[in-house]
Design an enzyme around this catalytic site. Structure first.
Site, short mmCIF file in Angstrom:
data_model
loop_
_atom_site.label_atom_id
_atom_site.label_comp_id
_atom_site.label_asym_id
_atom_site.label_seq_id
_atom_site.Cartn_x
_atom_site.Cartn_y
_atom_site.Cartn_z
N LYS A 38 -56.69 33.61 47.34
CA LYS A 38 -56.20 34.55 47.41
C LYS A 38 -55.06 35.20 48.63
O LYS A 38 -56.36 34.74 49.92
CB LYS A 38 -57.15 35.79 47.40
CG LYS A 38 -55.68 37.56 46.15
CD LYS A 38 -56.48 37.91 45.15
CE LYS A 38 -56.03 39.00 44.28
NZ LYS A 38 -56.66 40.21 44.05
N GLU A 43 -62.62 49.61 31.41
CA GLU A 43 -62.89 50.90 31.09
C GLU A 43 -63.52 51.49 29.58
O GLU A 43 -63.80 52.65 29.67
CB GLU A 43 -60.99 50.73 30.45
CG GLU A 43 -59.61 50.55 31.74
CD GLU A 43 -59.99 49.55 32.93
OE1 GLU A 43 -60.37 48.08 31.73
OE2 GLU A 43 -59.15 49.39 33.18
N ARG A 81 -56.84 51.61 26.54
CA ARG A 81 -57.78 50.44 26.41
C ARG A 81 -59.34 51.60 25.09
O ARG A 81 -59.59 50.79 24.96
CB ARG A 81 -58.15 49.89 27.42
CG ARG A 81 -58.98 48.06 27.33
CD ARG A 81 -58.86 47.46 28.10
NE ARG A 81 -57.73 46.34 27.33
CZ ARG A 81 -57.62 45.82 28.67
NH1 ARG A 81 -58.66 44.93 28.96
NH2 ARG A 81 -56.52 44.77 28.04
#
Ligand SMILES: Cc1ncc(C[n+]2csc(CCOP(=O)(O)OP(=O)(O)O)c2C)c(N)n1
Ligand SMILES: CC(=O)[C@@H](O)[C@H](O)COP(=O)(O)O
Ligand SMILES: [Mg+2]
Length: 641
Positions: free
Chosen positions: A285, A371, A399
Site C-alpha cells: 500500500k 459490522e 449493513r
C-alpha cells in the site's frame, strides 16, 4: 543512448484498447507514468492514495490481459480505482475527483462502461462478480468477471458467502486478492495471520517455482496434471488453502508489482478451462511514493499535498473533530467504569477509538470489516454485564441492521451505538452519507436515539449512555469538527426524552435535532428581524420525543418547523405522528418538516450539500414565509414577503 520516447506512453493510452497495443516490454514505463499521474492528481484533489498506488501494476496488467469492458472488472470498495479511471478514458477529469460535478472517488456505473458495478462499501465485489459471471454463463455471452478484493475487505463475512456460492460460475469468475497486509489500520484477525503465513512460507514458494517451470515445459494436457500436483504440493506444505476448501483454484502468492510475473499468470488464468480461480497477489500500500510508504496509514486518505515533500495541506487549527471528542469522553468515562468496552469495525482512527485503544487495550476490539459481527458481539458483551460502545459510521451500520433489531432491540440489551458520520459527509458522496440512521433506529421499540447539536452535547450524551441503565441507546453526530463551544469539565446526565429551549419566541417554533441547530438560530435571527418572533428548541431526542415540550410549542405558535440531517421517516415523521394523533394540527397550526430530499446526493462540500438539500438557514426562512402564505386550501397566496 536508448531512444527516449518523445511522448509519454500514457499520453497514447486513452482506453485499454490503446494499452493492449503496447508491447509487454513497454508496460513497466507505462505503469511508472501511471503512478506519477496518480500522485500528481491526488496531490491536487486529496482523496484515497495508498490503495491506488498499490495496484498500479495490477491495474495495468488486468486491463492488458483481460478484454475489459467486456470482461467485467469489479473493484472492492473502489477507493483504489484512480489508476483504473486514468486508464479508462477519464484521465482528463481525474483532477475533478470527489468534487461537486466531478468524478466519484469510487467506481460508479453511471460514470463509465468500465465501471460495471458501483462500490464504496467493502466486500461486495465477489458477490457482484459472481452475478455477472453467472449471467454470462446463463446467456452464453462470452466474458469473465474479475473481482479485485483487498485483504481487509476479506475480513467481512459477505466475501465468504460469495465464495461459498461461487463454484457454479466455473471459469467465468476470477477473484484477485490484493494482499498488502493493510486495512485502513493494520489488519486484524485470523485471516490476516493466515495470509501472512502463505506469503511467508518460503518452502512453499520454492516448490511452486519448481513446479511452474516443470508445468511450462509440459504440453497443455499435462498442465492439468501439474496443477493437481501443485494443489497436492500446497496441501503438503500448507494443509490446503482456505480458498481451495471453498472450491477455488488458488494461484499465488505472486508479486503484484512484478509485471513479468503478473502478465503470464493472468494470461494463464484468463485461458484456464477450470475455475473459479483466486489469484493471491502481494502488493505494498503506497507503493512507489516514499511519503506514503513511510506513513503508518500508507496515505490511505489524504488531504491535498505537496508532491515533492508529501506534506499534506493542514486545515487551520479549529475546534476538535467530533470523533476525537467522543473518543476522549469515552476514555474519561472508562476510568471509573470498567464495564465500558469499545468496538470498531476496522475504523479505529475514524471513530476516535484509537485513543481508547491506547488507554484500555484489553477493553478495545477492532473486529475488522465486520459490522454485523461487531453488533452481535456487543450484544453478547452487554448480555453478560458489560457496557459496550459500538462505534460504527451511520452508513456502515446499515449493513448490520438485522443484528441491531434481532440481537439488540428485541432483547432490549444495553448496547451503546456511537454513530459518527451522521448526515451528509461531503467528498465521499452518497455511498457514505449517514442519511438513514434516525429513520431506521427511531422506528425500533426499546431504542433511545439522541443527536448531538454540538461537541458539548456529545460529551453529555456519552456520559448519559454510560449512566443510563436501559436498553439500546444510539447517539449520532456528524463528520468533521465541532462548533468551538467549550467542552464541559463535568458532563451532565441528561434526562431521557427531554429537549431544551435554546431561544424563546412567540410566533414561529423551530424544532431542531442535531447540528442543524446552528442554522436554526441563524434563521431565527432573520425571522425576528422580519417581526416573526421565533422559538428555537434542541429536541436532543428523536426517540423518545419530548412530547410535553412539543405539545406546548405546537399549541402556542402559529408555525412550527422540524429540521434534521436525515431522510424522511425520522424526527419530522415522529413529530407529525404525535401532532396528528393528538389533533394538534386540526386547529390550523402550520407544521412543516425539513429533512434530506428523497435522493442520493453526489459528492460536494458539506455546506453546498446542505444548501442543495434545503437544510440551511435560508431554506428555513423560506419555509416559514411560505407556510404563512399558505391559505386553508393549501394555496400559497401573494408574492414573496
Ligand atoms: C462496510 C464497510 N466498512 C468499512 C469501510 C471503510 N473502509 C474503506 S477501505 C477500508 C480498508 C480496506 O482494506 P483493504 O480491502 O485491504 O484495501 P486496501 O485499502 O488495503 O487497498 C475500510 C475499512 C467500508 N468502505 N465499508
Ligand atoms: C474508503 C472508505 O470507505 C473510507 O476510507 C472512508 O472514505 C473514510 O471516511 P472518513 O474520511 O469520513 O473517515
Ligand atoms: Mg489491504
Amino acid at each position: 543512448m536508448a531512444d527516449v520516447p518523445d511522448t509519454p506512453l500514457l499520453d497514447t493510452v486513452d482506453t485499454p484498447n490503446d494499452l493492449r497495443k503496447l508491447k509487454p516490454a513497454d508496460l513497466r514505463q507505462l505503469a511508472d507514468e501511471l503512478r506519477a499521474e496518480t500522485i500528481s492528481a491526488v496531490g491536487t484533489t486529496g482523496g484515497h492514495l495508498g490503495s491506488g498506488l498499490g495496484v498500479v501494476e495490477l491495474t495495468t496488467a488486468i486491463h492488458y490481459v483481460f478484454n475489459t469492458p467486456d470482461d467485467r472488472l469489479i473493484w472492492d470498495v473502489g477507493h483504489q480505482c484512480y489508476p483504473h479511471k486514468i486508464l479508462t478514458g477519464r484521465r482528463d477529469r481525474i483532477r475533478t475527483l470527489r468534487q461537486g460535478g466531478g468524478l466519484s472517488g469510487f467506481t460508479k456505473r453511471s460514470e463509465s462502461e468500465f465501471d460495471p458495478f458501483g462500490a464504496a462499501h467493502s466486500s461486495t465485489s465477489i458477490s457482484a462478480a459472481l452475478g455477472f459471471a453467472t449471467a454470462n454463463k446463463l446467456s452464453g455471452a462470452p466474458g469473465k468477471a474479475i473481482a479485485v478484493i483487498g485483504d481487509g475487505a476479506m475480513s467481512a463475512g459477505m466475501a465468504y458467502e460469495a465464495m461459498n456460492n461461487a463454484e457454479a460460475a466455473g471459469n467465468r469468475l476470477v477473484v484477485i486478492l490484493n494482499d498488502n497486509d493493510m486495512s485502513i489500520a493494520p489488519p486484524v484477525g485470523g485471516l490476516s495471520a493466515y495470509l501472512s503465513r502463505i506469503v511467508s512460507s518460503r518452502e512453499f514458494l520454492g516448490l511452486r517455482e519448481r513446479l511452474k517451470k516443470v508445468a511450462r515445459r509440459l504440453p497443455r494436457p499435462f498442465h492439468q496434471a501439474a496443477r493437481k500436483t501443485d494443489e497436492f504440493a500446497r496441501g503438503m506444505t500448507m494443509g490446503g488453502t482456505l480458498f481451495e476448501e471453498l472450491g477455488f483454484y488458488y494461484v499465488g502468492p505472486i508479486d503484484g508489482h512484478n509485471l513479468e510475473h503478473l502478465i503470464p499468470v493472468l494470461e494463464n488464468v484468463r485461458d484456464a478451462e477450470e475455475g473459479p480461480i483466486l489469484v493471491h497477489v502481494v502488493t505494498k500500500k503506497g507503493k512507489g511514493y516514499a511519503p506514503a510508504e513511510a506513513a503508518a496509514d500508507k496515505y490511505h486518505g489524504v488531504q491535498k499535498f505537496d508532491v515533492i515533500t508529501g506534506a499534506q495541506a493542514k486545515a487551520p487549527p479549529g475546534p476538535p473533530a467530533y470523533q476525537n471528542v467522543f473518543g476522549a469522553a469515552l476514555v474519561k468515562e472508562a476510568a471509573t467504569d470498567n464495564r465500558i468496552c469499545a468496538i470498531t469495525a476496522a475504523m479505529p482512527s475514524g471513530t476516535g477509538l484509537d485513543a481508547f485503544a491506547q488507554n484500555y487495550p484489553d477493553r478495545f476490539f477492532d473486529v475488522g470489516i465486520a459490522e454485523q459481527h461487531a453488533v452481535t458481539f456487543a450484544a453478547g458483551l452487554a448480555a453478560q454485564g458489560m457496557r459496550p460502545f459500538c462505534a460504527i459510521y451511520s452508513t456502515f451500520l446499515q449493513r448490520a441492521y438485522d443484528q441491531v433489531v434481532h440481537d439488540v432491540a428485541i432483547q432490549n440489551l444495553p448496547v451503546r451505538f456511537a454513530i459518527d458520520r451522521a448526515g451528509l459527509v461531503g467528498a465521499d458522496g452518497a455511498t457514505h452519507a449517514g442519511s438513514f440512521d434516525v429513520t431506521y433506529l427511531a422506528t425500533l421499540p426499546n431504542f433511545v436515539v439522541m443527536a448531538a447539536a454540538d461537541e458539548a452535547e456529545l460529551v453529555h450524551m456519552t456520559h448519559t449512555c454510560v449512566q443510563h441503565d436501559s436498553g439500546p441507546i444510539a447517539v449520532r453526530y456528524p463528520r468533521g469538527n465541532g462548533t468551538g463551544v467549550d467542552l464541559p469539565e463535568t458532563p451532565e446526565l441528561l434526562e431521557i426524552g427531554k429537549g431544551r429551549i435554546v431561544r424563546e419566541g412567540k410566533k414561529v417554533a423551530i424544532l431542531s435535532l442535531g447540528t442543524r441547530l446552528a442554522e436554526a438560530l441563524k434563521a431565527a435571527d432573520t425571522l425576528d428581524a422580519k417581526g416573526l418572533s421565533t422559538t428555537v428548541a434542541d429536541l436532543r431526542f428523536a426517540k423518545p420525543l419530548d412530547e410535553a415540550m412539543i405539545r406546548r410549542l405546537l399549541t402556542t405558535h402559529e408555525v412550527a418547523i422540524t429540521i434534521e440531517e436525515g431522510a424522511i421517516g425520522g424526527l419530522g415523521a415522529h413529530v407529525l405522528t404525535l401532532a396528528s394523533d393528538e389533533g394538534l394540527i386540526d386547529g390550523g397550526l402550520k407544521l412543516r418538516t425539513l429533512r434530506l430530499p428523497d435522493l442520493f446526493q453526489d459528492q460536494d462540500k458539506p455546506d453546498a450539500q446542505y444548501a442543495a438539500a434545503g437544510l440551511d438557514a435560508e431554506a428555513i426562512v423560506d419555509t416559514v414565509l411560505k407556510a404563512l402564505r399558505h391559505n386553508s386550501s393549501g394555496v400559497v397566496e401573494g408574492a414573496r414577503a
